[in-house]
Design a protein around this motif. Structure first.
Motif, short mmCIF file in Angstrom:
data_model
loop_
_atom_site.label_atom_id
_atom_site.label_comp_id
_atom_site.label_asym_id
_atom_site.label_seq_id
_atom_site.Cartn_x
_atom_site.Cartn_y
_atom_site.Cartn_z
N HIS A 186 71.48 45.12 10.99
CA HIS A 186 70.17 45.32 11.62
C HIS A 186 69.96 44.41 12.82
N ALA A 187 70.95 43.61 13.18
CA ALA A 187 70.82 42.72 14.33
C ALA A 187 71.53 43.34 15.52
N PRO A 188 70.80 44.04 16.41
CA PRO A 188 71.45 44.70 17.55
C PRO A 188 71.97 43.68 18.56
N VAL A 189 73.00 44.09 19.28
CA VAL A 189 73.66 43.23 20.26
C VAL A 189 73.61 43.89 21.62
N SER A 190 73.13 43.18 22.62
CA SER A 190 73.16 43.69 23.99
C SER A 190 74.55 43.51 24.56
N LEU A 191 75.13 44.59 25.06
CA LEU A 191 76.49 44.51 25.60
C LEU A 191 76.53 43.90 27.00
N VAL A 192 75.37 43.60 27.54
CA VAL A 192 75.34 42.88 28.82
C VAL A 192 74.79 41.47 28.62
N ASP A 193 74.73 41.03 27.35
CA ASP A 193 74.28 39.68 27.06
C ASP A 193 75.18 38.67 27.76
N GLU A 194 74.58 37.66 28.37
CA GLU A 194 75.32 36.68 29.17
C GLU A 194 76.39 35.98 28.34
N GLU A 195 76.08 35.65 27.11
CA GLU A 195 77.04 34.94 26.26
C GLU A 195 78.23 35.83 25.93
N LEU A 196 77.98 37.12 25.67
CA LEU A 196 79.05 38.03 25.34
C LEU A 196 79.98 38.23 26.54
N VAL A 197 79.40 38.36 27.73
CA VAL A 197 80.21 38.54 28.94
C VAL A 197 81.03 37.28 29.23
N ARG A 198 80.43 36.10 28.98
CA ARG A 198 81.11 34.84 29.30
C ARG A 198 82.24 34.53 28.31
#
Length: 422
Positions: A10-22
């Motif tokens: 139930h915890a959605p993740v943004s695929l453009v989140d800065e941490e994920l991209v970094r």
């Protein structure tokens, strides 16, 4: 990006989140351990299921119930997440078609038909025959490398990792040498993801490909374009005009982008892991195994194309409904402790599975990368020649100063500044 184990799916993740991209490998590890499937959010598109565990990723890539073409899902119309994303580019439909009709976008008979047209150029035998030419190109580029240095520093990505595979695939497909610089620029613009450079790059690629097709009709040559033009002109049912243009574009782009960044990422990884670098220098016979490990550990493709189930499918403890978009995250599966011992450790002696490739870097199943054997060979040649020619090779910046591109689906270094002598 914040995920807690109690959040589960139930915890959605943004695929453009800065941490994920970094730092996608760490971020996707958190996603992987937070729940079997997690919702991913993409601006302007419907939510998708993120599949990050090795067995689940492999299931989605190999199970025929998952398709790339949303129109193959039976029943009511299913929203096409990829089209939603592409629509945000504002690219004219006649050019956007060339992002819709490639090998990775079709399934079943259409996929078999298109793949058969070009598969002979990428057989193990044909790839082996190309090796002397790949070695010749690599040596020529390394001869010139010192001349490209400024204040003792040279960008290995620009002057070696990119030129090697693009020269090989352009020769194979039939892109003249004087035009390859433009293809490199157009390719880089597309690889950067959504942005203002995407439409002019796609227009340039499509228009120039049509020009090359016209040339080959007038003056046939010993290349893939000539062969594809012959198939189109003799039997349009096997390859229509849009498919012809799309095939040429996709072969050239896929034939060098991944390999260039595998060489760049892999070189940076070796230079920041001196023990692994020393082991490879001592034992060059480890190079094929090292290429597999580098593709697993820092492969440039973080996630593959979207898949859609043609019926309700249970993935571990989650029921995915027919037509719900699923994104297989290769970076999650390739670092899954359920599949690999100590997966975050780079180990070029790791057994890749003998003849059976266990990592997910080139995909799996019917959409397995057509040019995987060529990419592996080019990387083997590149690492072998580079380390032999420049025994004092080292990074000119710290590992923390290496910068990556903004595309959340790719792990691409912006440059690899090195000093050729220690």
């Amino acid at each position: 990006m914040t995920l807690h184990p109690s959040d589960g799916a139930h915890a959605p993740v943004s695929l453009v989140d800065e941490e994920l991209v970094r730092d996608p490998f760490t971020a996707y590890a958190r996603v992987r351990e937070s729940g079997t499937l997690v919702r991913g959010l993409i601006p302007g598109a419907d939510p998708v299921w993120l599949v990050t565990r090795y067995d689940d990723v492999r299931l989605v890539l190999t199970d025929p119930r998952f398709v790339s073409d949303v129109t193959a899902v039976p029943g009511q119309a299913v929203p096409d997440v990829v089209e939603q994303i592409r629509a945000a580019t504002g690219i004219a439909p006649e050019y956007l078609d060339h992002l819709r009709r490639g090998l990775g976008d079709v399934d079943g008979a259409d996929h078999t038909r298109l793949r058969r047209l070009v598969s002979r150029a990428f057989t193990a035998r044909r790839v082996a025959e190309l090796r002397p030419r790949v070695e010749e190109i690599a040596e020529r580029l390394l001869d010139r490398l010192p001349e490209a240095a400024e204040n003792g520093v040279v960008d290995l990505l620009r002057h070696f990792a990119y030129p090697l595979p693009i020269a090989v695939i352009c020769e194979l497909v039939g892109i003249p040498e004087q035009d390859r610089g433009r293809w490199r620029e157009w390719s880089a613009a597309l690889a950067a993801g959504l942005g203002p450079g995407m439409e002019p790059a796609l227009r340039g690629l499509a228009d120039h490909t049509r020009e090359l097709i016209g040339r080959r009709r007038a003056e046939p040559a010993d290349d893939l374009i000539t062969e594809l033009v012959r198939v189109h002109d003799e039997d349009g049912d096997r390859l229509d005009e849009t498919e012809l243009v799309t095939m040429v574009i996709s072969l050239v782009l896929a034939g060098h982008e991944t390999t260039a960044h595998l060489i760049a990422n892999g070189t940076a990884a070796l230079l920041t892991h001196p023990g692994q670098l020393a082991a490879l220098r001592r034992n060059p016979e480890l190079t094929p195994r090292a290429v597999h490990e580098l593709m697993r550990w820092c492969g440039p493709v973080l996630a593959t194309r979207m898949r859609y189930p043609t019926e309700d499918v249970r993935i571990a403890d989650t029921l995915v409904r027919r037509g719900e978009p699923v994104l297989p995250v290769l970076a999650g599966g390739n670092r899954d402790p359920r599949a690999y011992q100590d997966p975050d450790r780079l180990d070029i002696t790791r057994d890749p599975g003998g003849r059976r490739e266990t990592h997910l870097g080139f995909g799996q199943g019917r959409h397995y990368c057509l040019g995987a054997a060529l990419a592996r060979q080019e990387a083997e040649v590149a690492f072998t020649a580079l380390l032999r020619r420049f025994p004092g090779l080292r990074l000119a910046v710290t590992a923390d100063d290496l910068r990556h591109g903004p595309n959340p689906g790719a792990w691409h270094l912006a440059s690899v500044p090195v000093r050729l002598q220690g």
